[in-house]
Design a protein around this motif. Structure first.
Motif, mmCIF file in Angstrom:
data_model
loop_
_atom_site.group_PDB
_atom_site.id
_atom_site.type_symbol
_atom_site.label_atom_id
_atom_site.label_comp_id
_atom_site.label_asym_id
_atom_site.label_seq_id
_atom_site.Cartn_x
_atom_site.Cartn_y
_atom_site.Cartn_z
ATOM 1 N N ASP A 61 41.918 -39.189 7.420
ATOM 2 C CA ASP A 61 41.533 -39.196 6.202
ATOM 3 C C ASP A 61 40.980 -37.819 6.057
ATOM 4 O O ASP A 61 40.164 -37.282 6.901
ATOM 5 C CB ASP A 61 40.452 -40.021 5.782
ATOM 6 N N GLU A 62 41.170 -37.059 4.980
ATOM 7 C CA GLU A 62 40.713 -35.778 4.907
ATOM 8 C C GLU A 62 40.794 -34.845 6.113
ATOM 9 O O GLU A 62 39.701 -34.471 6.606
ATOM 10 C CB GLU A 62 39.214 -35.916 4.234
ATOM 11 N N PRO A 63 42.058 -34.572 6.612
ATOM 12 C CA PRO A 63 41.922 -34.056 7.951
ATOM 13 C C PRO A 63 41.518 -32.823 8.249
ATOM 14 O O PRO A 63 41.257 -32.571 9.450
ATOM 15 C CB PRO A 63 43.823 -33.878 8.114
ATOM 16 N N LEU A 64 41.059 -31.950 7.267
ATOM 17 C CA LEU A 64 40.591 -30.655 7.475
ATOM 18 C C LEU A 64 39.220 -30.713 7.920
ATOM 19 O O LEU A 64 38.572 -29.780 8.602
ATOM 20 C CB LEU A 64 40.734 -29.721 6.328
ATOM 21 N N THR A 65 38.615 -31.966 7.603
ATOM 22 C CA THR A 65 37.178 -32.137 8.228
ATOM 23 C C THR A 65 37.251 -32.686 9.503
ATOM 24 O O THR A 65 36.060 -32.858 10.194
ATOM 25 C CB THR A 65 36.454 -33.068 7.053
ATOM 26 N N GLN A 66 38.356 -32.966 10.136
ATOM 27 C CA GLN A 66 38.268 -33.397 11.445
ATOM 28 C C GLN A 66 38.993 -32.413 12.498
ATOM 29 O O GLN A 66 38.657 -32.342 13.617
ATOM 30 C CB GLN A 66 39.217 -34.835 11.448
ATOM 31 N N VAL A 67 40.362 -31.812 12.027
ATOM 32 C CA VAL A 67 40.908 -30.954 12.766
ATOM 33 C C VAL A 67 41.112 -29.690 12.012
ATOM 34 O O VAL A 67 41.587 -29.756 10.668
ATOM 35 C CB VAL A 67 42.256 -31.661 13.015
ATOM 36 N N GLY A 68 40.703 -28.510 12.419
ATOM 37 C CA GLY A 68 41.069 -27.199 11.918
ATOM 38 C C GLY A 68 42.205 -26.397 12.877
ATOM 39 O O GLY A 68 41.996 -26.448 14.044
ATOM 40 N N ALA A 69 43.238 -25.722 12.223
ATOM 41 C CA ALA A 69 44.323 -25.249 12.883
ATOM 42 C C ALA A 69 44.747 -23.932 12.293
ATOM 43 O O ALA A 69 44.773 -23.933 11.010
ATOM 44 C CB ALA A 69 45.376 -26.161 13.187
ATOM 45 N N LEU A 70 44.946 -22.997 13.313
ATOM 46 C CA LEU A 70 45.607 -21.690 12.943
ATOM 47 C C LEU A 70 46.887 -21.616 13.542
ATOM 48 O O LEU A 70 46.786 -21.341 14.858
ATOM 49 C CB LEU A 70 44.690 -20.616 12.926
ATOM 50 N N LEU A 71 47.892 -21.958 13.085
ATOM 51 C CA LEU A 71 49.379 -21.798 13.545
ATOM 52 C C LEU A 71 50.167 -20.499 13.040
ATOM 53 O O LEU A 71 50.841 -19.879 13.878
ATOM 54 C CB LEU A 71 50.075 -23.032 13.547
#
Length: 332
Positions: free
Chosen positions: A69-79
Motif C-alpha cells: 500500500d502506498e509503495p513510495l512510503t516503503q520503497v524508494g527507487a531510482l532506476l
C-alpha cells in the motif's frame, strides 16, 4: 529487507536471470555488481514489479511489491533519471508522486532542499542536465521517507561534490537502519560506499559476501621487498619457508607473509631493505578476477585483426575509420 528467491527471467531463448537468490539486509549499503549484460537491471526491475519473473519471487518486507500500500512510503527507487514528464517543473513532478501516495505536499520542498534543487524547483525537468536529473530522481526516491532504497547508477552525471554527497547520503541512510541497495559500474566509488556485495554474471550469483571478504577471496595479497642484496634476501626468505616470486624491477613478492616478520628476518640477517610494503588488490582487481569468464561483451584495443568483427572483411588501406563507416551504411 529484500528477499530474492530462485528468481529467473527468460526473453525467448535468452536466459537473462538464472535461479538467482540473495537477501539485502538493513543497516549496510549493499552493492550490486556485474558486467554489462549480467542481468542487474532486469533483476532490479523484477524487484519493483516492472518485469514479471519467469520463475521465482521477490519479497519486500515479506510482501511482493505489487501488494504494498502506498509503495513510495516503503520503497524508494531510482532506476532511470529520465523517467519523468519533461514538461513539468521539478516541484510539480514530485508533487504528483506525493499526491499519488498520500505524502504531504510539504515533504516535496524538504527533499528538493536535500538534493540541492530548491533554486530550480519551478524549472521544467526537460531543461535539466544529466546531473540535475539524477538529483531529481533521488529526490523522488526519498520522497516517501521509505525504509528501503534502491539506486541504479546513482552517480551518473554528478560532479565531484555531488558524488561525495550521494556517497555520504547512502551511508547515512544505512546507518539509520534502512535497507540500501545500489548498482554501479564505478568500482572506485563502490569500494568507498558499499559494505556488502552481491555479484552476478550472466544472470547467476557469483558472490554474496562482505566487501573485505570479496577482495580477500578473489585477489592476491603479498608483501613487496626491495634490497641491494636481493639474492641473499631471496635465500633467507626461502630458507624460512616463505613463498617468494620475483617481481618487476628487481623486487621480491612474498605471498601470505607477515610484513613485521619479514622485517625481523632482514634485521636478523643483517640485510638492508629499501622497501617493505604490503600490497593488496583493489575492488576492481577482485571483480575482474571473479567475472573474467562471464563477460558477454569483449572490446579490443588497436586496429589489428582482433578489432575486426567475425566474418567481416579486414579494413581497407584507407584505415579503420573508413571501414567502420562503410559497415555502418550496410547496417552492420
Amino acid at each position: 529487507m529484500i528477499e530474492v528467491s530462485a528468481l529467473t527471467k527468460r526473453y525467448g531463448d535468452k536466459l537473462a536471470v538464472d535461479d538467482l537468490s540473495f537477501t539485502v539486509r538493513p543497516g549496510v549499503v549493499t552493492g550490486f555488481l556485474g558486467p554489462n549484460g549480467s542481468g542487474k537491471s532486469t533483476t532490479m526491475r523484477m524487484m519493483l514489479g516492472l518485469d514479471k519473473p519467469t520463475r521465482g519471487r521477490v519479497l519486500i518486507d515479506g510482501k511482493p511489491y505489487a501488494a504494498l500500500d502506498e509503495p513510495l512510503t516503503q520503497v524508494g527507487a531510482l532506476l532511470d533519471a529520465k523517467a519523468m514528464h519533461g514538461g513539468r517543473s521539478a516541484r510539480n513532478h514530485l508533487l504528483c508522486l506525493a499526491q499519488s501516495n498520500g505524502i504531504p505536499a510539504g515533504r516535496v520542498d524538504e527533499v528538493l532542499d536535500t538534493v540541492g534543487l530548491t533554486a530550480v524547483a519551478k524549472k521544467r525537468a526537460k531543461g535539466f542536465s544529466l546531473g540535475m536529473g539524477q538529483r531529481l530522481g533521488i529526490a523522488g526516491a526519498l520522497l516517501g521517507d521509505p525504509r528501503i532504497l534502491m539506486f541504479d547508477e546513482p552517480v551518473n552525471g554528478l560532479d565531484p561534490e555531488g558524488i561525495h554527497w550521494i556517497r555520504n547520503l547512502m551511508r547515512s541512510l544505512a546507518h539509520q537502519g534502512r535497507t540500501v541497495f545500489v548498482s554501479s559500474h564505478l568500482m572506485s566509488e563502490m569500494a568507498l560506499t558499499a559494505e556488502h556485495l552481491v555479484v552476478i554474471g550472466r544472470g547467476k550469483l557469483l558472490a554474496d559476501t562482505s566487501m573485505a571478504d570479496f577482495i580477500r577471496d578473489n585477489s592476491r595479497t603479498y608483501v613487496r621487498l626491495r634490497s641491494p642484496e636481493r639474492e641473499r634476501l631471496l635465500d633467507v626468505l626461502r630458507q624460512e619457508g616463505v613463498s617468494v616470486t620475483e617481481g618487476a624491477e628487481g623486487t621480491l613478492e612474498a605471498d601470505h607473509a607477515d610484513p613485521a616478520r619479514l622485517g625481523e628476518l632482514a634485521h636478523e640477517n643483517g640485510l638492508v631493505l629499501h622497501e617493505l610494503s604490503p600490497q593488496s588488490a583493489s575492488l576492481e582487481d577482485a571483480f575482474m578476477q571473479l567475472t573474467a569468464q562471464t563477460v558477454e561483451y569483449h572490446a579490443h584495443t588497436g586496429a589489428g585483426p582482433a578489432a575486426v568483427p567475425p566474418g567481416a572483411a579486414p579494413p581497407p588501406p584507407g584505415g579503420v575509420q573508413g571501414w567502420g563507416e562503410n559497415q555502418d551504411r550496410k547496417g552492420n
